[in-house]
Design a protein around this motif. Sequence first.
Motif, PDB file in Angstrom:
ATOM      1  N   ILE A  85       0.981  -1.181   0.075  1.00  0.00           N
ATOM      2  CA  ILE A  85       0.159   0.001  -0.061  1.00  0.00           C
ATOM      3  C   ILE A  85       0.843   1.171   0.158  1.00  0.00           C
ATOM      4  CG2 ILE A  85      -1.745   1.351   1.103  1.00  0.00           C
ATOM      5  CD1 ILE A  85      -2.523  -1.215   2.671  1.00  0.00           C
ATOM      6  N   ALA A  86       0.607   2.194  -0.844  1.00  0.00           N
ATOM      7  CA  ALA A  86       1.557   3.311  -1.121  1.00  0.00           C
ATOM      8  C   ALA A  86       0.656   4.560  -1.125  1.00  0.00           C
ATOM      9  CB  ALA A  86       2.519   3.257  -2.081  1.00  0.00           C
ATOM     10  N   ALA A  87       1.062   5.627  -0.586  1.00  0.00           N
ATOM     11  CA  ALA A  87       0.219   6.857  -0.787  1.00  0.00           C
ATOM     12  C   ALA A  87       1.284   7.698  -1.744  1.00  0.00           C
ATOM     13  CB  ALA A  87       0.250   7.755   0.640  1.00  0.00           C
ATOM     14  N   VAL A  88       0.541   8.302  -2.595  1.00  0.00           N
ATOM     15  CA  VAL A  88       1.359   8.938  -3.700  1.00  0.00           C
ATOM     16  C   VAL A  88       0.552   9.990  -4.124  1.00  0.00           C
ATOM     17  CG1 VAL A  88       2.565   8.988  -5.938  1.00  0.00           C
ATOM     18  CG2 VAL A  88       2.625   6.849  -4.429  1.00  0.00           C
ATOM     19  N   GLY A  89       0.879  11.306  -4.133  1.00  0.00           N
ATOM     20  CA  GLY A  89       0.212  12.449  -4.466  1.00  0.00           C
ATOM     21  C   GLY A  89      -1.009  12.778  -3.461  1.00  0.00           C
ATOM     22  N   ASP A  90      -2.093  12.797  -4.019  1.00  0.00           N
ATOM     23  CA  ASP A  90      -3.274  12.906  -3.240  1.00  0.00           C
ATOM     24  C   ASP A  90      -4.133  11.551  -3.165  1.00  0.00           C
ATOM     25  OD1 ASP A  90      -4.477  12.817  -5.783  1.00  0.00           O
ATOM     26  OD2 ASP A  90      -5.555  14.661  -5.625  1.00  0.00           O
ATOM     27  N   SER A  91      -3.421  10.384  -3.532  1.00  0.00           N
ATOM     28  CA  SER A  91      -4.326   9.070  -3.672  1.00  0.00           C
ATOM     29  C   SER A  91      -3.398   7.941  -3.081  1.00  0.00           C
ATOM     30  CB  SER A  91      -4.521   8.850  -4.984  1.00  0.00           C
ATOM     31  OG  SER A  91      -5.078   9.650  -5.784  1.00  0.00           O
ATOM     32  N   ALA A  92      -4.136   6.927  -2.680  1.00  0.00           N
ATOM     33  CA  ALA A  92      -3.584   5.680  -1.982  1.00  0.00           C
ATOM     34  C   ALA A  92      -3.915   4.556  -2.859  1.00  0.00           C
ATOM     35  CB  ALA A  92      -4.100   5.579  -0.739  1.00  0.00           C
ATOM     36  N   TYR A  93      -2.874   3.647  -3.112  1.00  0.00           N
ATOM     37  CA  TYR A  93      -2.825   2.843  -4.074  1.00  0.00           C
ATOM     38  C   TYR A  93      -2.644   1.198  -3.431  1.00  0.00           C
ATOM     39  CZ  TYR A  93      -2.488   6.572  -7.447  1.00  0.00           C
ATOM     40  OH  TYR A  93      -2.765   7.723  -8.015  1.00  0.00           O
ATOM     41  N   MET A  94      -3.037   0.305  -3.986  1.00  0.00           N
ATOM     42  CA  MET A  94      -2.733  -1.039  -3.369  1.00  0.00           C
ATOM     43  C   MET A  94      -2.140  -2.155  -4.330  1.00  0.00           C
ATOM     44  SD  MET A  94      -5.109  -3.630  -0.903  1.00  0.00           S
ATOM     45  CE  MET A  94      -6.254  -3.733  -2.267  1.00  0.00           C
ATOM     46  N   ALA A  95      -1.309  -2.950  -4.389  1.00  0.00           N
ATOM     47  CA  ALA A  95      -0.921  -3.667  -5.208  1.00  0.00           C
ATOM     48  C   ALA A  95      -1.066  -5.282  -4.609  1.00  0.00           C
ATOM     49  CB  ALA A  95       0.660  -3.660  -5.668  1.00  0.00           C
ATOM     50  N   PRO A  96      -1.974  -5.962  -4.628  1.00  0.00           N
ATOM     51  CA  PRO A  96      -2.232  -7.156  -4.041  1.00  0.00           C
ATOM     52  C   PRO A  96      -1.140  -8.123  -4.311  1.00  0.00           C
ATOM     53  CG  PRO A  96      -4.363  -6.457  -5.327  1.00  0.00           C
ATOM     54  CD  PRO A  96      -3.270  -5.457  -5.534  1.00  0.00           C
ATOM     55  N   GLY A  97      -0.501  -8.656  -3.209  1.00  0.00           N
ATOM     56  CA  GLY A  97       0.454  -9.790  -3.440  1.00  0.00           C
ATOM     57  C   GLY A  97       1.734  -9.175  -3.803  1.00  0.00           C
ATOM     58  N   GLY A  98       1.795  -7.873  -4.047  1.00  0.00           N
ATOM     59  CA  GLY A  98       3.084  -6.943  -4.423  1.00  0.00           C
ATOM     60  C   GLY A  98       3.226  -7.109  -6.400  1.00  0.00           C
ATOM     61  N   ASN A  99       2.000  -7.438  -6.886  1.00  0.00           N
ATOM     62  CA  ASN A  99       1.917  -7.444  -8.329  1.00  0.00           C
ATOM     63  C   ASN A  99       1.660  -5.917  -8.894  1.00  0.00           C
ATOM     64  OD1 ASN A  99       1.339  -7.650 -10.995  1.00  0.00           O
ATOM     65  ND2 ASN A  99      -0.201  -8.975 -10.631  1.00  0.00           N
ATOM     66  N   PHE A 100       2.766  -5.526  -9.282  1.00  0.00           N
ATOM     67  CA  PHE A 100       2.876  -4.036  -9.956  1.00  0.00           C
ATOM     68  C   PHE A 100       1.607  -3.948 -10.942  1.00  0.00           C
ATOM     69  CE2 PHE A 100       7.174  -3.024  -7.950  1.00  0.00           C
ATOM     70  CZ  PHE A 100       6.703  -3.089  -6.693  1.00  0.00           C
ATOM     71  N   ASN A 101       1.466  -4.919 -11.719  1.00  0.00           N
ATOM     72  CA  ASN A 101       0.508  -5.028 -12.591  1.00  0.00           C
ATOM     73  C   ASN A 101      -1.161  -4.895 -12.215  1.00  0.00           C
ATOM     74  OD1 ASN A 101       2.524  -5.010 -14.855  1.00  0.00           O
ATOM     75  ND2 ASN A 101       2.579  -7.364 -14.557  1.00  0.00           N
ATOM     76  N   SER A 102      -1.412  -4.858 -10.955  1.00  0.00           N
ATOM     77  CA  SER A 102      -2.651  -4.979 -10.478  1.00  0.00           C
ATOM     78  C   SER A 102      -2.796  -3.859  -9.437  1.00  0.00           C
ATOM     79  CB  SER A 102      -2.809  -6.220  -9.801  1.00  0.00           C
ATOM     80  OG  SER A 102      -2.819  -7.480 -10.947  1.00  0.00           O
ATOM     81  N   TRP A 103      -2.462  -2.669  -9.608  1.00  0.00           N
ATOM     82  CA  TRP A 103      -2.504  -1.477  -8.722  1.00  0.00           C
ATOM     83  C   TRP A 103      -4.117  -1.197  -8.746  1.00  0.00           C
ATOM     84  CZ3 TRP A 103       0.627  -0.151  -5.176  1.00  0.00           C
ATOM     85  CH2 TRP A 103       2.012  -0.002  -5.594  1.00  0.00           C
ATOM     86  N   VAL A 104      -4.498  -1.161  -7.502  1.00  0.00           N
ATOM     87  CA  VAL A 104      -5.739  -0.612  -7.122  1.00  0.00           C
ATOM     88  C   VAL A 104      -6.017   0.674  -6.337  1.00  0.00           C
ATOM     89  CG1 VAL A 104      -8.318  -1.243  -5.991  1.00  0.00           C
ATOM     90  CG2 VAL A 104      -6.709  -3.141  -7.026  1.00  0.00           C
ATOM     91  N   THR A 105      -6.874   1.536  -6.842  1.00  0.00           N
ATOM     92  CA  THR A 105      -6.854   2.843  -6.141  1.00  0.00           C
ATOM     93  C   THR A 105      -7.793   2.736  -4.972  1.00  0.00           C
ATOM     94  OG1 THR A 105      -6.515   4.053  -8.125  1.00  0.00           O
ATOM     95  CG2 THR A 105      -7.260   5.350  -6.455  1.00  0.00           C
ATOM     96  N   LEU A 106      -7.501   2.917  -3.908  1.00  0.00           N
ATOM     97  CA  LEU A 106      -8.039   2.863  -2.585  1.00  0.00           C
ATOM     98  C   LEU A 106      -8.863   4.437  -2.226  1.00  0.00           C
ATOM     99  CD1 LEU A 106      -5.608   1.217  -0.208  1.00  0.00           C
ATOM    100  CD2 LEU A 106      -7.696   0.175  -1.597  1.00  0.00           C
ATOM    101  N   THR A 107      -8.322   5.303  -2.578  1.00  0.00           N
ATOM    102  CA  THR A 107      -9.082   6.693  -2.363  1.00  0.00           C
ATOM    103  C   THR A 107      -9.912   7.122  -3.566  1.00  0.00           C
ATOM    104  OG1 THR A 107      -7.045   7.594  -3.246  1.00  0.00           O
ATOM    105  CG2 THR A 107      -7.229   7.734  -0.859  1.00  0.00           C
ATOM    106  N   THR A 108     -11.016   6.468  -3.645  1.00  0.00           N
ATOM    107  CA  THR A 108     -11.953   6.796  -4.491  1.00  0.00           C
ATOM    108  C   THR A 108     -13.354   7.876  -4.190  1.00  0.00           C
ATOM    109  OG1 THR A 108     -13.509   4.906  -3.959  1.00  0.00           O
ATOM    110  CG2 THR A 108     -11.525   4.399  -5.590  1.00  0.00           C
TER     111      THR A 108
END
Length: 275
Positions: A135-158
């Motif tokens: 889970i990373a906070a970048v800019g004004d958004s937070a993102y999650m990469a399940p299992g550490g898969n960088f091809n599957s980022w999900v935006t948490l701050t919707t």
Amino acid sequence: LIAGGATGGIWKSGNLGLTWVQLPVEDDIVPRVSSLVQTANGTIYAATGVTTCGSITFPGTGIYRSVSGGSFTGIAGTQNNADFNGVAKMTIAQSGRLFAATSGGLYYSDNGDEWFKEKSGYSMDVCVGPDGTVIAAVGDSAYMAPGGNFNSWVTLTTGAANALPKSGIGWMVFAIAPSNDSVMYASLAGTNGKLLNLYNSTDKGLTWSVIFPNNPTFEPFSSYGCYSNTLAVSPNDPYQLYLGGWAMWHGRRTQTTGYYNWERVSSLSNSPPYS
């Protein structure tokens, strides 16, 4: 014990903190340390540059490393690199992969020498769960990469119902329970530095609910939430955690829904005012 100071270098104690000695750093600099991590083989990484609310308060000089717990040397790829002037957080996955949330973006490294940018923008925080989820906070958004898969980022701050907000955020940090990687926490401070809300997810980030609401009576940050804001989950109980802010708070779940029970567990009279 190894400690790093925002304006005070890297220090070591061999007697449980009774006395401290300053460790040598390459070129005799006194680094402005923001974060420390240690790998399984004992190598210690010290990130520098203190950032708050989208700006660099104390500029750093990259990331330093000690393989023996003694002297620290700079990592070339992070020296004289503007992206590493402010490193808000470093963390390490069980796989050994290193992560750095920097003023230039979210970086990762598998050997400590070569660093790759995964996301661009001012990064406030990064955390990794026991299954490798990032889970990373970048800019004004937070993102999650399940299992550490960088091809599957999900935006948490919707901003959707049962999700994290997408506006009014000054700072945000995350934690994943070591004993249950489906349980996650997010501490959000508003642009005024006060508590926006503290959230919990029990389904690996699919839905979020408030467990410590913004309120006029109990304010954990006292307007310092852009830098005095940290979370730690109990290693054995995914539903107990500590919130560090203007004071230290202990939270625990007492019912399956609703707010947690919160208690301030630090005194402000005989201790530093920030956690």
